[in-house]
Design a protein around this motif. Sequence first.
Motif, PDB file in Angstrom:
ATOM      1  N   THR A 112      94.192   1.115  86.093  1.00 40.66           N
ATOM      2  CA  THR A 112      94.589   2.338  86.349  1.00 40.66           C
ATOM      3  C   THR A 112      93.699   3.697  86.134  1.00 40.66           C
ATOM      4  OG1 THR A 112      96.698   1.278  85.571  1.00 40.66           O
ATOM      5  CG2 THR A 112      96.794   3.652  85.710  1.00 40.66           C
ATOM      6  N   THR A 113      92.970   3.503  85.213  1.00 39.25           N
ATOM      7  CA  THR A 113      91.931   4.734  84.770  1.00 39.25           C
ATOM      8  C   THR A 113      90.586   4.516  85.348  1.00 39.25           C
ATOM      9  OG1 THR A 113      91.518   3.570  82.800  1.00 39.25           O
ATOM     10  CG2 THR A 113      93.288   5.289  82.770  1.00 39.25           C
ATOM     11  N   ALA A 114      90.593   3.515  86.452  1.00 42.39           N
ATOM     12  CA  ALA A 114      89.083   3.357  86.733  1.00 42.39           C
ATOM     13  C   ALA A 114      88.396   4.484  87.307  1.00 42.39           C
ATOM     14  CB  ALA A 114      89.080   2.193  87.741  1.00 42.39           C
ATOM     15  N   ASP A 115      89.146   5.444  87.993  1.00 42.68           N
ATOM     16  CA  ASP A 115      88.674   6.668  88.779  1.00 42.68           C
ATOM     17  C   ASP A 115      89.102   8.017  87.827  1.00 42.68           C
ATOM     18  OD1 ASP A 115      91.368   6.606  89.216  1.00 42.68           O
ATOM     19  OD2 ASP A 115      91.028   7.352  91.246  1.00 42.68           O
ATOM     20  N   MET A 116      89.624   7.789  86.688  1.00 42.96           N
ATOM     21  CA  MET A 116      89.899   8.936  85.777  1.00 42.96           C
ATOM     22  C   MET A 116      88.771   8.968  84.494  1.00 42.96           C
ATOM     23  SD  MET A 116      93.680   8.426  84.560  1.00 42.96           S
ATOM     24  CE  MET A 116      94.920   7.893  86.016  1.00 42.96           C
ATOM     25  N   ALA A 117      88.536   7.874  83.982  1.00 45.26           N
ATOM     26  CA  ALA A 117      87.349   7.908  82.936  1.00 45.26           C
ATOM     27  C   ALA A 117      86.112   8.582  83.341  1.00 45.26           C
ATOM     28  CB  ALA A 117      87.382   6.737  82.377  1.00 45.26           C
ATOM     29  N   VAL A 158      97.752   7.647  77.702  1.00 46.92           N
ATOM     30  CA  VAL A 158      96.783   8.035  76.552  1.00 46.92           C
ATOM     31  C   VAL A 158      95.628   9.099  76.979  1.00 46.92           C
ATOM     32  CG1 VAL A 158      95.082   7.466  74.763  1.00 46.92           C
ATOM     33  CG2 VAL A 158      97.119   6.170  75.103  1.00 46.92           C
ATOM     34  N   PHE A 159      95.054   8.704  78.098  1.00 51.65           N
ATOM     35  CA  PHE A 159      93.873   9.444  78.847  1.00 51.65           C
ATOM     36  C   PHE A 159      94.669  10.779  79.264  1.00 51.65           C
ATOM     37  CE2 PHE A 159      90.882  10.723  81.820  1.00 51.65           C
ATOM     38  CZ  PHE A 159      89.831  10.651  81.206  1.00 51.65           C
ATOM     39  N   ILE A 160      95.671  10.658  80.019  1.00 55.63           N
ATOM     40  CA  ILE A 160      96.224  12.184  80.528  1.00 55.63           C
ATOM     41  C   ILE A 160      96.490  13.011  79.076  1.00 55.63           C
ATOM     42  CG2 ILE A 160      98.024  13.263  81.767  1.00 55.63           C
ATOM     43  CD1 ILE A 160      97.828  10.487  83.583  1.00 55.63           C
ATOM     44  N   ALA A 161      96.949  12.373  78.077  1.00 55.57           N
ATOM     45  CA  ALA A 161      97.413  13.008  77.012  1.00 55.57           C
ATOM     46  C   ALA A 161      96.139  13.706  76.269  1.00 55.57           C
ATOM     47  CB  ALA A 161      98.064  12.264  76.107  1.00 55.57           C
ATOM     48  N   LEU A 162      94.995  12.982  76.152  1.00 58.86           N
ATOM     49  CA  LEU A 162      93.770  13.471  75.678  1.00 58.86           C
ATOM     50  C   LEU A 162      93.170  14.368  76.311  1.00 58.86           C
ATOM     51  CD1 LEU A 162      92.232  10.182  74.294  1.00 58.86           C
ATOM     52  CD2 LEU A 162      93.503  12.022  72.853  1.00 58.86           C
ATOM     53  N   GLU A 163      93.279  14.393  77.750  1.00 60.68           N
ATOM     54  CA  GLU A 163      92.168  15.213  78.823  1.00 60.68           C
ATOM     55  C   GLU A 163      93.146  16.268  78.897  1.00 60.68           C
ATOM     56  OE1 GLU A 163      89.029  14.837  80.398  1.00 60.68           O
ATOM     57  OE2 GLU A 163      88.882  13.602  78.412  1.00 60.68           O
ATOM     58  N   THR A 164      94.295  16.336  79.595  1.00 61.97           N
ATOM     59  CA  THR A 164      95.294  17.570  80.054  1.00 61.97           C
ATOM     60  C   THR A 164      96.529  17.882  79.420  1.00 61.97           C
ATOM     61  OG1 THR A 164      96.136  16.372  81.703  1.00 61.97           O
ATOM     62  CG2 THR A 164      94.227  17.102  82.333  1.00 61.97           C
ATOM     63  N   ALA A 165      96.971  16.742  78.706  1.00 63.70           N
ATOM     64  CA  ALA A 165      98.391  16.928  77.988  1.00 63.70           C
ATOM     65  C   ALA A 165      99.519  17.370  79.070  1.00 63.70           C
ATOM     66  CB  ALA A 165      98.215  17.645  76.710  1.00 63.70           C
ATOM     67  N   ASP A 166      99.225  16.827  80.325  1.00 58.27           N
ATOM     68  CA  ASP A 166     100.315  17.355  81.328  1.00 58.27           C
ATOM     69  C   ASP A 166     101.344  16.219  81.333  1.00 58.27           C
ATOM     70  OD1 ASP A 166     101.649  17.282  83.920  1.00 58.27           O
ATOM     71  OD2 ASP A 166      99.829  17.442  85.044  1.00 58.27           O
ATOM     72  N   THR A 167     102.359  16.712  80.591  1.00 54.13           N
ATOM     73  CA  THR A 167     103.727  15.917  80.257  1.00 54.13           C
ATOM     74  C   THR A 167     104.281  15.167  81.664  1.00 54.13           C
ATOM     75  OG1 THR A 167     104.767  17.836  79.968  1.00 54.13           O
ATOM     76  CG2 THR A 167     104.187  16.750  77.905  1.00 54.13           C
TER      77      THR A 167
END
Lengths: 384, 384, 384
Positions: B287-292, B349-358
């Motif tokens: 899921t996070t391969a292209d986000m991290a 978790v990654f979105i929470a840490l990076e942008t916190a876009d709920t």
Amino acid sequence: MRFTFPLMAIGLEVAMIVLFGLFVQYEMDQNVSQQPNSTKSPTVDVDRYLDLYPLFQDVHVMVFAGIGFLMTFLRKYGFSSMGINLLIAALGLQWGTIAQGILQSHGEKFHIEIKNMINADFSTAAVLISFGVVLGKTSPMQMLTMTILEIAVFAVNEYLVVEVFGASDVGASMTIHAFGAYFGLAVAGILYRSSLKEGHRNEESVYHSDLFAMIGTLFLWVFWPSFNSAIADAGKNQYMAIVNTYFSLAASVVTAYACSSLLDSRGKLHMVHIQNATLAGGVAMGTTADMANTPHYAMIIGSIAGVVSVFGFKFLTPFFTTKLRIHDTCGVHNLHGLPGVIGGLASIVFIALETADTSAMAMQAAALGSSIGTALVGGLVTGP
Amino acid sequence: MRFTFPLMAIGLEVAMIVLFGLFVQYEMDQNVSQQPNSTKSPTVDVDRYLDLYPLFQDVHVMVFAGIGFLMTFLRKYGFSSMGINLLIAALGLQWGTIAQGILQSHGEKFHIEIKNMINADFSTAAVLISFGVVLGKTSPMQMLTMTILEIAVFAVNEYLVVEVFGASDVGASMTIHAFGAYFGLAVAGILYRSSLKEGHRNEESVYHSDLFAMIGTLFLWVFWPSFNSAIADAGKNQYMAIVNTYFSLAASVVTAYACSSLLDSRGKLHMVHIQNATLAGGVAMGTTADMANTPHYAMIIGSIAGVVSVFGFKFLTPFFTTKLRIHDTCGVHNLHGLPGVIGGLASIVFIALETADTSAMAMQAAALGSSIGTALVGGLVTGP
Amino acid sequence: MRFTFPLMAIGLEVAMIVLFGLFVQYEMDQNVSQQPNSTKSPTVDVDRYLDLYPLFQDVHVMVFAGIGFLMTFLRKYGFSSMGINLLIAALGLQWGTIAQGILQSHGEKFHIEIKNMINADFSTAAVLISFGVVLGKTSPMQMLTMTILEIAVFAVNEYLVVEVFGASDVGASMTIHAFGAYFGLAVAGILYRSSLKEGHRNEESVYHSDLFAMIGTLFLWVFWPSFNSAIADAGKNQYMAIVNTYFSLAASVVTAYACSSLLDSRGKLHMVHIQNATLAGGVAMGTTADMANTPHYAMIIGSIAGVVSVFGFKFLTPFFTTKLRIHDTCGVHNLHGLPGVIGGLASIVFIALETADTSAMAMQAAALGSSIGTALVGGLVTGP
């Protein structure tokens, strides 16, 4: 006698080195630029070369690993099939490069490109298909001879089909598969000994040998779209050859399984069909891979090939052995012979339906006839 | 009864050919130019297509050879796993093309591209994962039914996740791995027979069957970066997906070995962990391969997945069999289920840490819930 | 004692994650554009990256599947070779990325590209070659230590060869093959126990283990052109490295078969030669892969390597075991050691014949000496 094989092998390798020294060279001129991103016309070749290398590698896996493992299904011939396969292919690709190059350059020096390597691998594929017919009946030394003779005939037939008839056979249903099968069958007819009639114990598979053969089946299956598209024109034709082969193979799996179960008295699936008939869709798609303009056409071709291949294994192979006195160790006729002929016929039917260009139809028919004819004559001459 | 399987298989193939005739066609217009080097906008598609073919081939090897051989580790199920795997995949890719294509085109005719072939292979991967749960408990005919039903549910869930929720799942931790695992587990729950509780002799590996399984493991391991990047946006995203998966897999190997030794009373390594848990890093990275945006993040994900997977094999699988009455033949839950869930959670978790876009976090959670929910419902309906 | 291996493995993985957090990052700047078709200079890197990924994948298959299966030929060491191979490679690629990156960036943070992944795989290949010498004599824990130490020495030697001497070794005959072999031999010299002298029963192949090893041989053989060209300059050099390696390998197959038969009292072919000596042409071609400007030169190199490798297996390996008290489990010296040295010497001969640039010749000689020297010293230090 003990030194015949090594001396012959070394002699052939020395001959290859001399022939390469005389005829083969690299592209040294300016048109192989180091800036692949430039838009000037000379660099088209570079981009083309970079495009072809992945396709070449897929074909290379098929020829060396795919065909090699496919033939390991007989429990006593695992070593022969792996070992001799590698020897034939290694000698064959050198000789194929020379034979095809000299014919095309009319005896001049020629440049080598990735496309030559694909064609060299193709020429060895024809010999490996023939080897599947005679596996267990020949010595390594006989295979060296057969490699040299068969590739010479192969190159002549390919020249006839492509240059003289102008026929289309992008995935080589006729020039590789039908040619290789009938060449091998002709050799096997010459080599027939009555003891082969009963079959023998070597010709059985065991559990693990069938799994090794599946390595071959699966890598052939997966990379077949590359085989049928490798020498297609870049762009649309290559894309259609890939997609058509993908769906043709899928269809032949389903119909091969259906027929395998249908023909078994208890409805069981047979490993020999799973290993071979599932690939018939790839063989039969070869000639029309870049012509067929709708995927369901490809699926019809594949479906027919899967059915014909299983029926061939069930009924034709025993008939060949007992009545025609031709013993086909791996059932090559059912995987390459019949589906190759289907491929050639499909191209005639397709042209008839689409353009009804009788001249083109005649040339496809001539290509099919030439492929089978030169194969049979070549095999009968090679056999003794 | 004897003819049910062949007739059903042929009927399905005919249905596929008719559906392809009605819905599927090639790109015939001008935008597939034959000059791939031109810089004009129409040719972007051609270049894009040429880029995707090597990635498609890697995925194709994984689905047909990788997953097939991975399941050969049980000594009695080698043929079933290889044979049925190929049948499911061949039927599934045809049906997957149709199901996904019709949903996306809202019932119109649609064009086929390499990307459709990647997605078709993906849809069959979900079925093959489920097959790993029920291996040895089902007939070929039941697998045909499951293929048709599961891919329909799969396509609906994928449509929900991508089009409705707008969630991100480039390497399909949720939509393929978690979905396939929980679908299979639900089916297995329905199919449970008490005799499975004790396990049986078929469920043992022997020396060579474990080596065959390693063929699957290694080809899956090597090509997983292509799996997670195949449908990523070209350029930076694709590059990050490749590199992240490469390092995540490496980390999961090291931690899986450590835990395998840690949990053995004599510190020995177990083949089942080497074959499976080493791949958990690939699943969890999906899921996070292209986000991290830093490789060490990928290594943390992979490390956790390796640990969780080994603990799952050691403790959860016996618990599932004895207490939940769900028998998971290949331990699919530990390779695809848990790491798939980790992948989905990691994206939150990654979105929470990076942008916190709920809102984005909620959509990822919805995607995870939908993947597991539709899988369980679909499996419970398919089971009987 | 029981927890030493898992704790060490987890400790090393944590260390890798910390090092990656400190030193490794992605390309985040503008020069990785998302429009790969634009002709502006920044996008050259993107195209270059897309070109390298298929080559990387071929190398990746060779390192993980090829080398792993090649070592399964001993019937008792199938699991060790597969399992430990994967562990070494997974740890090694992380540590190799760090060691090479820090040396090249002189201790600064560095960006990661596909080329780093190729080089990381290369560094693990050196360790896996050494592992072939000591297979069966070491524990997993010892292999963790050896991986860390050997890659450190490897990175230093590579830095010397490329940056200090400015020598050419595109396919790494010297820096990977000779280095890995002599490092392993030095370790084996330290680890020698007299019981190894007689050989033991574990060191026998059986029918199926020899077929598993052929999986390794064939995938190494097929993808070797990618190994020798992966880090060559794009365009002409890469093309020449591919074609030269293709023909060198073919030639080494023919001469290896000839010598295998020649040296057997009944003229039989030996599987150990077929599995190994057929690859010697790839090893020996490494250094001059992008220099040799005529293919027949490549075929001469390959022919010599095939001959030398078979003679090494027949005469040198027994001599090493009994006289030098160095036990080489997989005969690595004959596949990697001798052909690697031939590769280095070939580059000196080639420069002498083409340009007679004595300074360049001296640097190639220094590179060969450094590769063997650092390997022997490193191995002797690592052994205890």
